[in-house]
Design an enzyme around this catalytic site. Structure first.
Site, PDB file in Angstrom:
ATOM      1  N   ASN A   1      31.972  94.614  31.582  1.00  0.00           N
ATOM      2  CA  ASN A   1      32.062  93.048  31.535  1.00  0.00           C
ATOM      3  C   ASN A   1      32.126  92.491  33.160  1.00  0.00           C
ATOM      4  O   ASN A   1      33.046  92.821  33.815  1.00  0.00           O
ATOM      5  CB  ASN A   1      33.284  92.713  30.878  1.00  0.00           C
ATOM      6  CG  ASN A   1      33.719  91.082  31.043  1.00  0.00           C
ATOM      7  OD1 ASN A   1      32.840  90.146  31.212  1.00  0.00           O
ATOM      8  ND2 ASN A   1      34.782  90.684  30.832  1.00  0.00           N
TER       9      ASN A   1
ATOM     10  N   GLY B   1      42.861  93.343  34.654  1.00  0.00           N
ATOM     11  CA  GLY B   1      42.905  92.946  35.953  1.00  0.00           C
ATOM     12  C   GLY B   1      43.982  93.071  36.933  1.00  0.00           C
ATOM     13  O   GLY B   1      44.151  92.492  38.039  1.00  0.00           O
TER      14      GLY B   1
ATOM     15  N   LYS C   1      31.947  89.471  34.237  1.00  0.00           N
ATOM     16  CA  LYS C   1      32.815  88.323  34.334  1.00  0.00           C
ATOM     17  C   LYS C   1      31.940  87.585  35.287  1.00  0.00           C
ATOM     18  O   LYS C   1      30.754  87.560  35.171  1.00  0.00           O
ATOM     19  CB  LYS C   1      34.353  88.545  34.947  1.00  0.00           C
ATOM     20  CG  LYS C   1      34.826  89.532  33.983  1.00  0.00           C
ATOM     21  CD  LYS C   1      36.538  89.479  34.407  1.00  0.00           C
ATOM     22  CE  LYS C   1      37.076  90.817  33.770  1.00  0.00           C
ATOM     23  NZ  LYS C   1      38.788  90.976  33.738  1.00  0.00           N
TER      24      LYS C   1
ATOM     25  N   GLU D   1      42.758  94.934  24.222  1.00  0.00           N
ATOM     26  CA  GLU D   1      43.066  94.830  25.620  1.00  0.00           C
ATOM     27  C   GLU D   1      44.235  94.133  25.881  1.00  0.00           C
ATOM     28  O   GLU D   1      44.209  92.844  25.855  1.00  0.00           O
ATOM     29  CB  GLU D   1      41.898  93.935  26.337  1.00  0.00           C
ATOM     30  CG  GLU D   1      40.479  94.357  26.091  1.00  0.00           C
ATOM     31  CD  GLU D   1      39.617  93.925  26.870  1.00  0.00           C
ATOM     32  OE1 GLU D   1      38.996  94.565  27.869  1.00  0.00           O
ATOM     33  OE2 GLU D   1      39.292  92.778  27.161  1.00  0.00           O
TER      34      GLU D   1
ATOM     35  N   HIS E   1      37.813  87.067  24.222  1.00  0.00           N
ATOM     36  CA  HIS E   1      38.324  87.733  25.609  1.00  0.00           C
ATOM     37  C   HIS E   1      39.558  87.085  25.772  1.00  0.00           C
ATOM     38  O   HIS E   1      39.756  85.782  25.839  1.00  0.00           O
ATOM     39  CB  HIS E   1      37.393  87.730  26.429  1.00  0.00           C
ATOM     40  CG  HIS E   1      37.722  88.411  27.839  1.00  0.00           C
ATOM     41  ND1 HIS E   1      38.750  88.303  28.534  1.00  0.00           N
ATOM     42  CD2 HIS E   1      37.399  89.770  28.057  1.00  0.00           C
ATOM     43  CE1 HIS E   1      38.804  88.963  29.656  1.00  0.00           C
ATOM     44  NE2 HIS E   1      38.081  90.243  29.107  1.00  0.00           N
TER      45      HIS E   1
ATOM     46  N   SER F   1      42.363  97.508  33.045  1.00  0.00           N
ATOM     47  CA  SER F   1      42.238  98.494  34.260  1.00  0.00           C
ATOM     48  C   SER F   1      41.832  99.913  34.167  1.00  0.00           C
ATOM     49  O   SER F   1      42.523 100.662  34.510  1.00  0.00           O
ATOM     50  CB  SER F   1      43.851  98.406  34.666  1.00  0.00           C
ATOM     51  OG  SER F   1      44.120  97.165  35.058  1.00  0.00           O
TER      52      SER F   1
ATOM     53  N   GLU G   1      40.816  86.278  28.753  1.00  0.00           N
ATOM     54  CA  GLU G   1      40.576  85.241  29.827  1.00  0.00           C
ATOM     55  C   GLU G   1      39.923  83.806  29.115  1.00  0.00           C
ATOM     56  O   GLU G   1      40.360  82.693  29.488  1.00  0.00           O
ATOM     57  CB  GLU G   1      39.538  85.625  30.787  1.00  0.00           C
ATOM     58  CG  GLU G   1      40.142  86.581  31.783  1.00  0.00           C
ATOM     59  CD  GLU G   1      39.397  87.567  32.560  1.00  0.00           C
ATOM     60  OE1 GLU G   1      38.173  87.362  32.395  1.00  0.00           O
ATOM     61  OE2 GLU G   1      40.015  88.416  32.864  1.00  0.00           O
TER      62      GLU G   1
HETATM   63  C1  PEP Z   1      38.164  92.871  30.935  1.00  0.00           C
HETATM   64  O1  PEP Z   1      38.017  91.878  31.407  1.00  0.00           O
HETATM   65  O2  PEP Z   1      37.485  93.067  29.846  1.00  0.00           O
HETATM   66  C2  PEP Z   1      38.815  93.945  31.671  1.00  0.00           C
HETATM   67  C3  PEP Z   1      39.457  95.066  30.840  1.00  0.00           C
HETATM   68  O3  PEP Z   1      39.133  94.027  32.912  1.00  0.00           O
HETATM   69  P1  PEP Z   1      39.856  94.906  33.952  1.00  0.00           P
HETATM   70  O4  PEP Z   1      39.083  96.160  33.485  1.00  0.00           O
HETATM   71  O5  PEP Z   1      39.437  94.584  35.182  1.00  0.00           O
HETATM   72  O6  PEP Z   1      41.116  95.164  33.718  1.00  0.00           O
END
Ligand code: PEP
Length: 256
Positions: free
Chosen positions: A12, A176, A14, A170, A98, A216, A100
């Site tokens: 992703n 992040g 972003k 997630e 998601h 992460s 975010e």
């Molecule tokens: C994501 O945005 O779906 C995500 C898992 O981000 P990160 O790997 O940066 O934690």
């Protein structure tokens, strides 16, 4: 990983990279994955890159997903993008719900549910994201939260469509932040999600659904995450925008 499945690794991006960087990345990714059939790979670039990136990846076997869609098919929704629009340029998948989108843009379960229905209605595969906040985990409410997100997000969806879904667990506190759920913590929630699907739709359908872990993910923790019995793939944010780290994740997920 459930027997017979190939790991499904999705990046992703972003709101990162320029179009030129995205295309260069995609061309190199395509080259690196030629002949690699032991896993499925996908990327979710920003909307405005989709058409060009889908063109680069035509017939490559690498999936392209949008990062969002609107729930309505068309209409007076200035600034929004429809499911049909992203499918028309070549997307096979779309991220829905998601964290975010939920937390920064106020998306609620009913809107997410409507988007999933719209996507499934045209055979665009949703990557339906769910997960608890740190506060909710600390209060011992992880399973309650995840169950509600599943119940509300999947409300009214025909049983025949469930197999087309990808679910991404997630935990919000791991996105992040550099904090990853331990493989055991992740597997426990994945197992709970699988149990929910089994109760609602039966064992065969539940086992066929891909459940990805996200939060992460890095080259260093990929192997132990993907080795967990209920983790079918990974949704990668930060580590997916550098080709080197994304390729290392793909390599680590391929060797089991
Ligand atoms: C994501 O945005 O779906 C995500 C898992 O981000 P990160 O790997 O940066 O934690």
């Amino acid at each position: 990983m459930i027997m017979g499945k190939k790991p499904f690794i999705v990046g992703n991006w972003k709101m990162n990279l320029t179009l030129a960087e995205g295309i260069e990345f995609t061309k190199s990714l395509k080259k690196s994955l030629q002949g690699k059939h032991e896993l499925i790979c996908g990327i979710c670039p920003p909307f405005i890159f989709l058409k060009d990136i889908c063109r680069v990846l035509e017939d490559s076997g690498i999936c392209v997903g949008a990062q969002n869609i609107h729930s309505e098919k068309n209409g007076a929704y200035t600034g929004e993008i429809s499911a049909l629009m992203v499918q028309e340029v070549g997307c096979t998948h779309v991220l829905i719900g998601h964290s975010e989108r939920r937390h920064l843009f106020g998306e609620v379960d009913s809107f997410i549910n409507a988007k999933i229905k719209t996507a499934l209605g045209i055979n665009l595969k949703p990557i339906f994201c769910i997960g608890e906040t740190l506060h909710e985990r600390e209060e011992g409410r992880t399973k309650y939260v995840v169950k509600n997100q599943l119940k509300n997000g999947l409300m009214g969806i025909d049983k025949n469509h469930i197999e087309e879904l990808v679910i991404a667990y997630e935990p919000v506190w791991a996105i992040g932040t550099g904090k990853t759920a331990s493989p055991e913590q992740a597997n426990e929630v994945h197992s709970f999600i699988r149990g929910f699907l089994t109760n609602e739709y039966g064992k065969d359908i539940a086992n066929s659904v891909y459940i990805q872990y996200g939060g992460s993910v890095k080259p260093e923790n990929t192997k132990e995450l993907i080795a967990q019995p209920e983790i079918d793939g990974l949704l990668v944010g930060g580590a997916s925008i550098k080709l080197e780290s994304f390729l290392k994740i793909i390599d680590a997920a391929s060797i089991q």
